[in-house]
Design a protein around this motif. Structure first.
Motif, PDB file in Angstrom:
ATOM      1  N   ILE A  28       0.969  -1.155  -0.024  1.00 22.31           N
ATOM      2  CA  ILE A  28       0.174   0.120  -0.128  1.00 22.31           C
ATOM      3  C   ILE A  28       0.993   1.249   0.001  1.00 22.31           C
ATOM      4  O   ILE A  28       0.699   2.359  -0.808  1.00 22.31           O
ATOM      5  CB  ILE A  28      -1.008  -0.021   1.306  1.00 22.31           C
ATOM      6  CG1 ILE A  28      -2.176  -1.173   1.160  1.00 22.31           C
ATOM      7  CG2 ILE A  28      -1.610   1.527   1.324  1.00 22.31           C
ATOM      8  CD1 ILE A  28      -2.984  -0.891   0.014  1.00 22.31           C
ATOM      9  N   LYS A  29       1.876   1.230   0.945  1.00 22.66           N
ATOM     10  CA  LYS A  29       2.794   2.397   0.861  1.00 22.66           C
ATOM     11  C   LYS A  29       3.424   2.660  -0.469  1.00 22.66           C
ATOM     12  O   LYS A  29       3.529   3.759  -1.002  1.00 22.66           O
ATOM     13  CB  LYS A  29       3.897   2.137   2.028  1.00 22.66           C
ATOM     14  CG  LYS A  29       4.792   3.273   2.059  1.00 22.66           C
ATOM     15  CD  LYS A  29       5.966   3.001   3.238  1.00 22.66           C
ATOM     16  CE  LYS A  29       6.893   4.193   3.163  1.00 22.66           C
ATOM     17  NZ  LYS A  29       7.981   3.836   4.260  1.00 22.66           N
ATOM     18  N   THR A  80       2.830   5.961  -2.905  1.00 23.10           N
ATOM     19  CA  THR A  80       4.138   6.497  -3.399  1.00 23.10           C
ATOM     20  C   THR A  80       4.163   6.831  -4.845  1.00 23.10           C
ATOM     21  O   THR A  80       4.266   7.882  -5.297  1.00 23.10           O
ATOM     22  CB  THR A  80       5.367   6.156  -2.942  1.00 23.10           C
ATOM     23  OG1 THR A  80       5.374   5.753  -1.365  1.00 23.10           O
ATOM     24  CG2 THR A  80       6.584   6.760  -3.436  1.00 23.10           C
ATOM     25  N   GLN A  81       3.827   5.796  -5.459  1.00 30.69           N
ATOM     26  CA  GLN A  81       3.548   5.638  -7.017  1.00 30.69           C
ATOM     27  C   GLN A  81       2.610   6.600  -7.360  1.00 30.69           C
ATOM     28  O   GLN A  81       2.778   7.468  -8.309  1.00 30.69           O
ATOM     29  CB  GLN A  81       3.320   4.318  -7.496  1.00 30.69           C
ATOM     30  CG  GLN A  81       3.251   4.180  -9.066  1.00 30.69           C
ATOM     31  CD  GLN A  81       4.747   4.646  -9.605  1.00 30.69           C
ATOM     32  OE1 GLN A  81       6.138   4.262  -9.172  1.00 30.69           O
ATOM     33  NE2 GLN A  81       4.391   5.330 -10.756  1.00 30.69           N
ATOM     34  N   TYR A  82       1.302   6.732  -6.871  1.00 35.57           N
ATOM     35  CA  TYR A  82       0.392   7.539  -7.047  1.00 35.57           C
ATOM     36  C   TYR A  82       0.622   9.149  -6.929  1.00 35.57           C
ATOM     37  O   TYR A  82       0.297   9.690  -7.804  1.00 35.57           O
ATOM     38  CB  TYR A  82      -0.933   7.348  -6.151  1.00 35.57           C
ATOM     39  CG  TYR A  82      -2.065   8.179  -6.468  1.00 35.57           C
ATOM     40  CD1 TYR A  82      -2.862   8.093  -7.329  1.00 35.57           C
ATOM     41  CD2 TYR A  82      -2.226   8.999  -5.231  1.00 35.57           C
ATOM     42  CE1 TYR A  82      -3.876   8.986  -7.262  1.00 35.57           C
ATOM     43  CE2 TYR A  82      -3.428  10.013  -5.310  1.00 35.57           C
ATOM     44  CZ  TYR A  82      -4.293  10.025  -6.363  1.00 35.57           C
ATOM     45  OH  TYR A  82      -5.227  10.750  -6.672  1.00 35.57           O
ATOM     46  N   TYR A 113       2.203  14.332  -9.358  1.00 35.54           N
ATOM     47  CA  TYR A 113       3.085  15.321  -9.432  1.00 35.54           C
ATOM     48  C   TYR A 113       3.538  15.489 -10.895  1.00 35.54           C
ATOM     49  O   TYR A 113       3.492  16.620 -11.249  1.00 35.54           O
ATOM     50  CB  TYR A 113       4.229  15.129  -8.301  1.00 35.54           C
ATOM     51  CG  TYR A 113       5.447  16.303  -8.621  1.00 35.54           C
ATOM     52  CD1 TYR A 113       4.939  17.491  -7.828  1.00 35.54           C
ATOM     53  CD2 TYR A 113       6.434  15.945  -8.959  1.00 35.54           C
ATOM     54  CE1 TYR A 113       5.889  18.346  -7.915  1.00 35.54           C
ATOM     55  CE2 TYR A 113       7.449  17.024  -9.158  1.00 35.54           C
ATOM     56  CZ  TYR A 113       7.105  18.060  -8.518  1.00 35.54           C
ATOM     57  OH  TYR A 113       8.163  19.085  -8.444  1.00 35.54           O
ATOM     58  N   THR A 114       4.000  14.500 -11.348  1.00 35.51           N
ATOM     59  CA  THR A 114       4.430  14.398 -13.013  1.00 35.51           C
ATOM     60  C   THR A 114       3.106  14.768 -13.637  1.00 35.51           C
ATOM     61  O   THR A 114       3.793  15.527 -14.767  1.00 35.51           O
ATOM     62  CB  THR A 114       4.919  13.011 -13.479  1.00 35.51           C
ATOM     63  OG1 THR A 114       5.721  12.496 -12.351  1.00 35.51           O
ATOM     64  CG2 THR A 114       5.363  13.110 -14.591  1.00 35.51           C
TER      65      THR A 114
END
Length: 137
Positions: free
Chosen positions: A104-105, A109-111, A116-117
């Motif tokens: 989940i972490k 983080t990927q999300y 942001y990108t």
């Protein structure tokens, strides 16, 4: 610590178990050796009440010894199986929850990185369109 490793603990346990088994076996042999040598009721032809009672009690004891007590063994096995299952499933649950938290972490983080990108790309595209003269928003 009393025992330095698991092997010495196991050896001590097996020695105690062997001692208990041999002492129990000797106790059973001693009971058989000193059996009942009395002839109850042989002198009293008319009074067989106690003699009948003694015979019934002996038959009850023989019946109890012959049953083997499998009910207790099965109940103990079932209880041990359930308790062991509860303990082992709790351990497995902790491991799975820890792994799930890590997944989940990583997903969050990927999300956040993807969001942001995308925001940066949107800002760059908006600036590029403004340079071309197209009005956005």
């Amino acid at each position: 610590m009393l025992f330095s490793n698991k092997r010495s603990l196991l050896q001590a346990f097996l020695c105690c178990l062997l001692f208990l088994c041999t002492s129990t076996y000797r106790g059973v042999l001693a009971q058989d050796q000193y059996g009942d040598n009395y002839d109850y009721g042989s002198d009293y032809g008319q009074d067989n009440l106690y003699h009948d009672y003694a015979i019934k009690q002996q038959e009850k004891e023989v019946g109890k010894a012959a049953s083997g007590g499998w009910g207790r063994v099965l109940i103990g096995t079932a209880a041990g199986w359930l308790i062991g299952g509860k303990i082992h499933s709790g351990r497995k649950e902790k491991k799975i929850n820890a792994k799930h938290k890590e997944e989940i972490k990583a997903m969050y983080t990927q999300y956040y990185n993807d969001v942001y990108t995308l925001q940066q790309q949107n800002q760059e595209l908006a600036e590029a369109l403004e340079q071309l003269g197209v009005r956005v928003r």
